[in-house]
Design a protein around this motif. Structure first.
Motif, PDB file in Angstrom:
ATOM      1  N   ASP A  33       0.813  -1.223   0.000  1.00 27.27           N
ATOM      2  CA  ASP A  33       0.000   0.000   0.000  1.00 27.27           C
ATOM      3  C   ASP A  33       0.842   1.268   0.000  1.00 27.27           C
ATOM      4  OD1 ASP A  33      -2.355  -1.414   0.043  1.00 27.27           O
ATOM      5  OD2 ASP A  33      -2.547  -1.367   2.229  1.00 27.27           O
ATOM      6  N   LEU A  34       1.917   1.238   0.788  1.00 23.47           N
ATOM      7  CA  LEU A  34       2.647   2.494   1.027  1.00 23.47           C
ATOM      8  C   LEU A  34       4.125   2.204   1.245  1.00 23.47           C
ATOM      9  CD1 LEU A  34       2.673   5.582   1.987  1.00 23.47           C
ATOM     10  CD2 LEU A  34       2.293   4.664   4.284  1.00 23.47           C
ATOM     11  N   ILE A  35       4.973   2.994   0.613  1.00 23.65           N
ATOM     12  CA  ILE A  35       6.397   2.956   0.943  1.00 23.65           C
ATOM     13  C   ILE A  35       6.858   4.388   1.210  1.00 23.65           C
ATOM     14  CG2 ILE A  35       6.986   0.825  -0.300  1.00 23.65           C
ATOM     15  CD1 ILE A  35       8.007   2.551  -2.612  1.00 23.65           C
ATOM     16  N   MET A  36       7.778   4.495   2.152  1.00 23.30           N
ATOM     17  CA  MET A  36       8.363   5.803   2.468  1.00 23.30           C
ATOM     18  C   MET A  36       9.865   5.656   2.267  1.00 23.30           C
ATOM     19  SD  MET A  36       6.190   6.485   5.933  1.00 23.30           S
ATOM     20  CE  MET A  36       5.760   8.182   5.953  1.00 23.30           C
ATOM     21  N   LEU A  37      10.434   6.535   1.437  1.00 17.64           N
ATOM     22  CA  LEU A  37      11.829   6.380   1.028  1.00 17.64           C
ATOM     23  C   LEU A  37      12.660   7.624   1.334  1.00 17.64           C
ATOM     24  CD1 LEU A  37      11.124   5.098  -2.629  1.00 17.64           C
ATOM     25  CD2 LEU A  37      11.471   3.667  -0.591  1.00 17.64           C
ATOM     26  N   GLY A  38      13.940   7.382   1.527  1.00 14.73           N
ATOM     27  CA  GLY A  38      14.883   8.507   1.554  1.00 14.73           C
ATOM     28  C   GLY A  38      14.880   9.330   2.825  1.00 14.73           C
ATOM     29  N   GLY A  39      14.690   8.697   3.948  1.00 14.90           N
ATOM     30  CA  GLY A  39      14.732   9.442   5.207  1.00 14.90           C
ATOM     31  C   GLY A  39      15.467   8.659   6.268  1.00 14.90           C
ATOM     32  N   THR A  40      15.144   8.953   7.508  1.00 19.34           N
ATOM     33  CA  THR A  40      15.672   8.201   8.637  1.00 19.34           C
ATOM     34  C   THR A  40      14.490   7.558   9.343  1.00 19.34           C
ATOM     35  OG1 THR A  40      17.443   9.811   8.913  1.00 19.34           O
ATOM     36  CG2 THR A  40      16.996   8.351  10.779  1.00 19.34           C
ATOM     37  N   VAL A  41      14.498   6.242   9.441  1.00 20.16           N
ATOM     38  CA  VAL A  41      13.436   5.536  10.146  1.00 20.16           C
ATOM     39  C   VAL A  41      14.021   5.037  11.465  1.00 20.16           C
ATOM     40  CG1 VAL A  41      11.825   3.590  10.082  1.00 20.16           C
ATOM     41  CG2 VAL A  41      12.347   4.861   7.966  1.00 20.16           C
TER      42      VAL A  41
ATOM     43  N   ALA B  50      16.822   2.772   9.712  1.00 22.82           N
ATOM     44  CA  ALA B  50      16.681   2.411   8.302  1.00 22.82           C
ATOM     45  C   ALA B  50      16.454   3.688   7.510  1.00 22.82           C
ATOM     46  CB  ALA B  50      15.512   1.442   8.128  1.00 22.82           C
ATOM     47  N   GLU B  51      16.421   3.532   6.166  1.00 24.07           N
ATOM     48  CA  GLU B  51      16.155   4.705   5.308  1.00 24.07           C
ATOM     49  C   GLU B  51      14.707   4.738   4.849  1.00 24.07           C
ATOM     50  OE1 GLU B  51      20.403   4.857   2.846  1.00 24.07           O
ATOM     51  OE2 GLU B  51      18.593   4.072   1.875  1.00 24.07           O
ATOM     52  N   ALA B  52      14.075   3.559   4.943  1.00 28.98           N
ATOM     53  CA  ALA B  52      12.772   3.432   4.295  1.00 28.98           C
ATOM     54  C   ALA B  52      11.915   2.412   5.033  1.00 28.98           C
ATOM     55  CB  ALA B  52      12.970   2.999   2.838  1.00 28.98           C
ATOM     56  N   ILE B  53      10.615   2.498   4.778  1.00 28.48           N
ATOM     57  CA  ILE B  53       9.679   1.596   5.459  1.00 28.48           C
ATOM     58  C   ILE B  53       8.533   1.258   4.501  1.00 28.48           C
ATOM     59  CG2 ILE B  53       8.438   3.543   6.535  1.00 28.48           C
ATOM     60  CD1 ILE B  53       8.085   1.694   9.022  1.00 28.48           C
TER      61      ILE B  53
ATOM     62  N   GLY C 263      -2.317  -1.799   6.570  1.00 27.92           N
ATOM     63  CA  GLY C 263      -2.269  -1.201   7.903  1.00 27.92           C
ATOM     64  C   GLY C 263      -1.126  -1.684   8.775  1.00 27.92           C
ATOM     65  N   ARG C 264      -0.330  -2.619   8.270  1.00 30.39           N
ATOM     66  CA  ARG C 264       0.772  -3.164   9.090  1.00 30.39           C
ATOM     67  C   ARG C 264       2.119  -2.848   8.452  1.00 30.39           C
ATOM     68  NH1 ARG C 264      -1.023  -5.905  13.951  1.00 30.39           N
ATOM     69  NH2 ARG C 264      -3.243  -6.013  13.596  1.00 30.39           N
ATOM     70  N   ILE C 265       3.133  -2.783   9.313  1.00 30.59           N
ATOM     71  CA  ILE C 265       4.484  -2.608   8.811  1.00 30.59           C
ATOM     72  C   ILE C 265       4.955  -3.936   8.228  1.00 30.59           C
ATOM     73  CG2 ILE C 265       6.878  -2.133   9.492  1.00 30.59           C
ATOM     74  CD1 ILE C 265       5.495  -0.390  11.800  1.00 30.59           C
ATOM     75  N   VAL C 266       5.502  -3.858   7.025  1.00 25.39           N
ATOM     76  CA  VAL C 266       5.975  -5.082   6.360  1.00 25.39           C
ATOM     77  C   VAL C 266       7.489  -5.181   6.464  1.00 25.39           C
ATOM     78  CG1 VAL C 266       6.122  -6.299   4.159  1.00 25.39           C
ATOM     79  CG2 VAL C 266       3.999  -5.117   4.798  1.00 25.39           C
ATOM     80  N   ALA C 267       8.162  -4.064   6.245  1.00 28.54           N
ATOM     81  CA  ALA C 267       9.630  -4.115   6.252  1.00 28.54           C
ATOM     82  C   ALA C 267      10.209  -2.733   6.467  1.00 28.54           C
ATOM     83  CB  ALA C 267      10.129  -4.676   4.916  1.00 28.54           C
ATOM     84  N   THR C 268      11.440  -2.710   6.979  1.00 26.53           N
ATOM     85  CA  THR C 268      12.236  -1.495   6.978  1.00 26.53           C
ATOM     86  C   THR C 268      13.557  -1.864   6.305  1.00 26.53           C
ATOM     87  OG1 THR C 268      13.104  -2.032   9.171  1.00 26.53           O
ATOM     88  CG2 THR C 268      11.241  -0.516   9.094  1.00 26.53           C
ATOM     89  N   GLY C 269      14.228  -0.893   5.722  1.00 29.75           N
ATOM     90  CA  GLY C 269      15.492  -1.210   5.067  1.00 29.75           C
ATOM     91  C   GLY C 269      16.041  -0.016   4.327  1.00 29.75           C
ATOM     92  N   THR C 270      16.925  -0.285   3.375  1.00 29.33           N
ATOM     93  CA  THR C 270      17.442   0.806   2.557  1.00 29.33           C
ATOM     94  C   THR C 270      16.357   1.224   1.572  1.00 29.33           C
ATOM     95  OG1 THR C 270      18.259  -0.658   0.825  1.00 29.33           O
ATOM     96  CG2 THR C 270      19.779  -0.207   2.647  1.00 29.33           C
ATOM     97  N   SER C 271      16.517   2.405   1.009  1.00 29.49           N
ATOM     98  CA  SER C 271      15.518   2.872   0.040  1.00 29.49           C
ATOM     99  C   SER C 271      15.416   1.906  -1.137  1.00 29.49           C
ATOM    100  CB  SER C 271      15.879   4.272  -0.452  1.00 29.49           C
ATOM    101  OG  SER C 271      15.754   5.190   0.608  1.00 29.49           O
ATOM    102  N   ALA C 272      16.559   1.366  -1.578  1.00 28.16           N
ATOM    103  CA  ALA C 272      16.540   0.443  -2.719  1.00 28.16           C
ATOM    104  C   ALA C 272      15.783  -0.838  -2.357  1.00 28.16           C
ATOM    105  CB  ALA C 272      17.973   0.115  -3.143  1.00 28.16           C
ATOM    106  N   GLU C 273      16.041  -1.359  -1.175  1.00 30.00           N
ATOM    107  CA  GLU C 273      15.340  -2.588  -0.740  1.00 30.00           C
ATOM    108  C   GLU C 273      13.836  -2.377  -0.666  1.00 30.00           C
ATOM    109  OE1 GLU C 273      18.919  -4.295   2.174  1.00 30.00           O
ATOM    110  OE2 GLU C 273      17.257  -3.156   3.021  1.00 30.00           O
TER     111      GLU C 273
END
Ligand code: ZN
Length: 563
Positions: free
Chosen positions: A2-10, A20-23, A28-38
């Motif tokens: 549904d949603l990705i957030m990229l290029g920041g500090t998580v 992480a850089e992205a989430i 409604g649930r968090i699936v993953a955190t990681g680098t923006s590319a991931e």
């Protein structure tokens, strides 16, 4: 996805403080955190992308001790706060203006007034309120929420007259002939507060009350708050929440801490398990019984520790130890969480004793009991709270508001811990949650975070007990996982980890990367509940750019003009 957030500090605030850089969020649930590319690789058709552009994502702030059902009426109440008002005259004028525009008989509610603040601290008197609002019952709630001011009409409705005795744990301030002067302390305010709240609900009706609850939730979302614990839910408050929830107008989770039938009344029915149906929905939770151990007026139940170690008892608790134990045991025997308001050192001692008994007689892995405020603990009591494993629900905004004065008071009382002893609490292994107690102190978590990291008060030039400073990460954890634990919700919120609900806040800056003094300048830019963006703050220039694809005229360089 549904949603990705990229290029920041998580800042996940997980056990390893992972960053992480992205989430990524789905359903409604968090699936993953990681680098923006991931995280970008997880996108598919229909995925919404938020470009963080260096901003910081933290778990939604959790405010486990807050008086939401009271502040919901703020838009229809008279604001008597000081500042902006400078004292009694301004408050009376504001009430008179509100009364002039109200139909006769309608309750007028005032909030924010304090008889202990202003240029010349003063109580609002019954006769002054009669003159300001001759046709309306008036209830002005003191900013401490431990007293109110009433006019003659309000007192009549509440059945308070010259012959009415002071209740145990309360006082009707009186004129020379014994008639009520206007100010009602503690339990003496119960009937006026309860009748006025019921009167407001009746006057506005269910739909408008639901709207007020929803509007208050939006204000909390704007501060980055995604879950609230209402620290004193009376039957009227519970009804308000159901009105909002049943209409789908409760965008944040409310954890109801059930009180008595009136604000300071003993929570007999709650402790007897009458409100276990409080767990009515996904957004509306319950399971907690609130007990007030000590008052604010005339003072909290404290100790003065003399040089020879002798403890002089000051003030008086609401309950004897036996009475407090009975309530706590009744609640604990039913698997309910017990939360005890304890300001002074004496109250803290009784609260710890009551919880110790409850834990010994009804041990439970599912429930962790709470002490609210914990304002004047000794070092020994801090160690006891740790040994018992109870949660200390603290209010950094009180430190923000008056930590310098509190330091003087504690020194005078001979208490061996400074105000808001956060470093001491954490080093001792106490489970701490941070909260606002709004409207008794400022709502915004970033103000509280600022004060416990910088050890500065609102206007304090000097630091107060700087050795008690904690890191921004530690502070953020008190405002997220700490609060989630206090509400028994740490399995679903409080960190940004896969599987948890996507309650998130986007901050303009990483609180750990700016100077401690600058934390309160950080802005809440977006707030998400269950992956839904429910608040967004965008500078006008961004909005205009988003709409037109180019900067607005005001952002363009000015053309040189001839003088
Ligand atoms: Zn409170």
């Amino acid at each position: 996805m549904d949603l990705i957030m990229l290029g920041g500090t998580v800042l996940t605030l997980d056990a390893r403080d992972s960053r992480a850089e992205a989430i990524a969020v789905d359903d409604g649930r968090i699936v993953a955190t990681g680098t923006s590319a991931e995280v970008a690789a997880l996108a598919n058709e229909g995925t919404k992308t938020v470009r963080l552009e260096g901003r910081t994502v933290v778990p939604g702030f959790i405010d486990p001790h807050n008086h939401f059902s009271l502040t919901a009426f703020e838009p229809v109440a008279v604001d008597c706060s000081m500042p902006p008002l400078d004292g009694k005259r301004g408050a009376l004028d504001a009430i008179a203006a509100a009364a002039a525009g109200a139909e006769a008989g309608r309750w007028i509610w005032g909030i924010g007034y304090s008889s202990r603040r202003g240029r010349e601290p003063a109580e609002l008197m019954r006769r002054e309120l009669d003159a300001a609002a001759p046709e309306n019952p008036v209830c002005v709630i003191d900013s401490s929420v431990h007293a109110c001011y009433a006019n003659s009409a309000a007192l009549a409705i509440a059945g308070i007259a010259a012959a009415t005795p002071d209740p145990h744990g309360g006082r009707i301030l009186r004129e020379a002939d014994g008639s009520p002067a206007g100010m009602l302390w503690e339990r003496a305010m119960n009937p006026v507060h309860q009748r006025s709240m019921a009167g407001l609900i009746e006057y506005y009706g269910e739909q408008a009350v639901a709207d007020l609850v929803e509007q208050n939730a939006l204000r909390h979302l704007a501060a980055g708050i995604t879950s609230v614990g209402d620290a004193n839910v009376m039957p009227e408050g519970a009804a308000m929440y159901r009105m909002a929830d049943s209409r789908g107008q409760l965008p944040i989770a409310i954890h109801q801490m059930r009180a008595g039938d009136q604000f300071f009344a003993p929570p007999e029915r709650a402790a007897a398990g009458e409100f276990t149906e409080d767990d009515v929905s996904d957004r509306l939770r319950g399971g907690t019984v609130k007990i007030f151990m000590d008052p604010v007026f005339p003072r909290s139940a404290g100790w003065k520790v003399h040089a020879d170690g002798h403890r002089e008892h000051l003030g008086a608790p609401y309950y004897t130890q036996e009475e407090a134990d009975r309530l706590a045991l009744a609640a604990a025997s039913r698997g309910l969480q017990v939360a005890i308001h304890c300001l002074g050192t004496w109250a803290i001692e009784q609260g710890l004793d009551a919880l110790e008994r409850a834990i010994r007689e009804y041990p439970s892995a599912a429930v962790t009991h709470r002490i609210e405020h914990f304002s004047q603990p000794t070092r020994e009591q801090i160690a006891r709270a740790s040994a018992l494993g109870v949660i200390v629900c603290h209010q950094p905004p009180f430190f923000y508001q008056g930590g310098d004065r509190a330091a003087v008071t504690l020194a005078e009382l001979g208490i061996d811990a400074p105000p808001a002893p956060m470093r001491m609490l954490l080093d001792e292994g106490v489970a701490v949650a941070a909260s606002s107690d709004f409207p008794c102190a400022p709502l915004e978590p970033l103000k509280g975070l600022f004060s416990i990291v910088s050890r500065r008060t609102r206007d304090g030039v000097e630091q107060v007990a700087p050795e008690e400073a904690i890191s921004a990460t530690e502070g953020l954890r008190l405002y997220s996982l700490g609060g989630a634990r206090a509400m028994s919700r740490d399995h679903e919120v409080g960190t940004l980890e896969a599987g948890k609900r996507a309650d998130m806040v986007v901050l303009s800056h990483d609180p750990g990367a700016v100077a401690a003094e600058d934390i309160r300048e950080i802005t809440v830019q977006q707030t998400y509940v269950d992956g839904q963006r429910l608040f967004e703050r965008l500078p006008a220039v961004h909005q205009a750019r988003a709409a037109t694809g180019r900067p607005p005229p005001s952002a363009e360089p000015r053309a040189a003009t001839a003088p």
